[in-house]
Design a protein around this motif. Structure first.
Motif: not given
Length: 329
Positions: A63-70
């Motif tokens: 979940l934290p990585a999704i926002s970062l990749v987005t």
């Protein structure tokens, strides 16, 4: 539990030697099928538990990585605050060294999850062998009056067991039954010795883990409630809270199963056709009956038995602390 394995390396070696000796001892005997059944069951439990740990880890770190990749793929006009897996303080500028700290926290979390999966599956596999030994004793007691045991006998077939009851035994047959009773007692003592060794290996670490889990379960439960407005954080902390609950369950389950198998030995001893045993076997039988009436346990530093009753008590305690913390937040 990882440190427990390091500090008790000699006991770990003794447990492995015990398992190796038992596998060799039962190789050419019908009881080997029981041993193989529990080994296959242990492999399944190991696979399911490890899969659960890694799936939970994946949910927690994704979940934290999704926002970062987005943000990297499709950057927006307004800057969003970058978040870590958890609150951390390395004494450096978080914004400047964000990616270094981000990768380090991911690697550290994955390493801890891998240690949990490996150490706890080791705990369950060691306990699984104890179940197998007590299951073998139960089988031997149920077939103690049957001399033709070259093949595994279906102990659920009541007609087959009754077929061998109420028969007159010759002197040579009585001698064989006496030998079977003596061997059964010897193997029962071996099973008790192994169970005590496993209990002594994990007893201290279990107490420490229970105390830590109660604290973590309480704090993460509060965090989950406080993050209700944030779906991502609520899912992360909720999955971690669920993981802690499952963690406690799998710590208590081996102790409960060991008690159940010990009670099955006592039940099998009570069902023995003792009237068919030679008189010189009666004292040995009474000794076995007396010892099997007290099943072996896995304890947390001799303070509490690991069982489903303990699991429920821990959950109730954590919920009480959770209520107190939530009311003060």
């Amino acid at each position: 539990m990882y440190l427990n394995g390091i500090f008790n390396m000699k006991k770990v070696k003794d447990v492995l030697l015990f398992i190796k000796h038992d596998c060799i001892y039962y190789t050419n005997r019908p009881e080997n099928m029981i041993l193989q059944h529990y080994q296959a069951q242990g492999r399944k439990i190991t696979l399911y538990y490890a899969a659960y740990i890694y799936v939970t880890l994946l949910v927690y770190i994704t979940l934290p990585a999704i926002s970062l990749v987005t943000n990297v793929i499709a950057p927006s006009n307004h800057s969003e605050e970058k978040s870590f897996l958890f609150e951390l303080d390395y004494g450096v500028d978080k914004e400047r060294y964000f990616y270094y700290l981000f990768v380090h926290s991911y690697l550290g979390t994955a390493t801890v999850a891998n240690l949990i999966a490996s150490c706890h599956t080791m705990y369950m596999i060691y306990a699984q062998h104890a179940y197998a030994l007590f299951a073998i004793i139960s089988y031997q007691l149920k077939t103690i009056h049957i001399l033709d045991t070259n093949d595994l006998i279906d102990v659920e077939d009541c007609d087959l067991l009754e077929k061998y009851e109420n028969i007159n035994l010759l002197w040579g047959q009585q001698k064989k039954i006496y030998q079977k009773v003596f061997t059964c007692i010897k193997e029962h003592q071996n099973a008790i010795k192994y169970s005590d060794l496993v209990e002594s290996l994990f007893t201290k670490s279990l107490l420490v883990q229970l105390l830590c889990i109660v604290l973590c379960l309480t704090v993460t439960g509060v965090e989950t409630v406080l993050k209700v407005g944030n779906i991502g954080d609520m899912m992360r902390f909720g999955s971690f809270t669920l993981a802690q609950t499952v963690h406690i369950f799998f710590l208590c389950l081996p102790g409960q199963r060991l008690m159940n198998h010990g009670e099955q030995v006592y039940a099998a001893a009570c069902e023995v056709a003792w009237y068919m045993l030679p008189k010189k076997c009666h004292k040995l039988y009474r000794f076995l009956l007396s010892r099997s009436s007290t099943p072996n346990r896995i304890t947390a530093f001799r303070m509490v038995s690991m069982s489903m009753e303990t699991f429920l008590a821990i959950i109730r305690t954590a919920m009480s602390y959770f209520t107190v913390l939530l009311s003060t937040t």
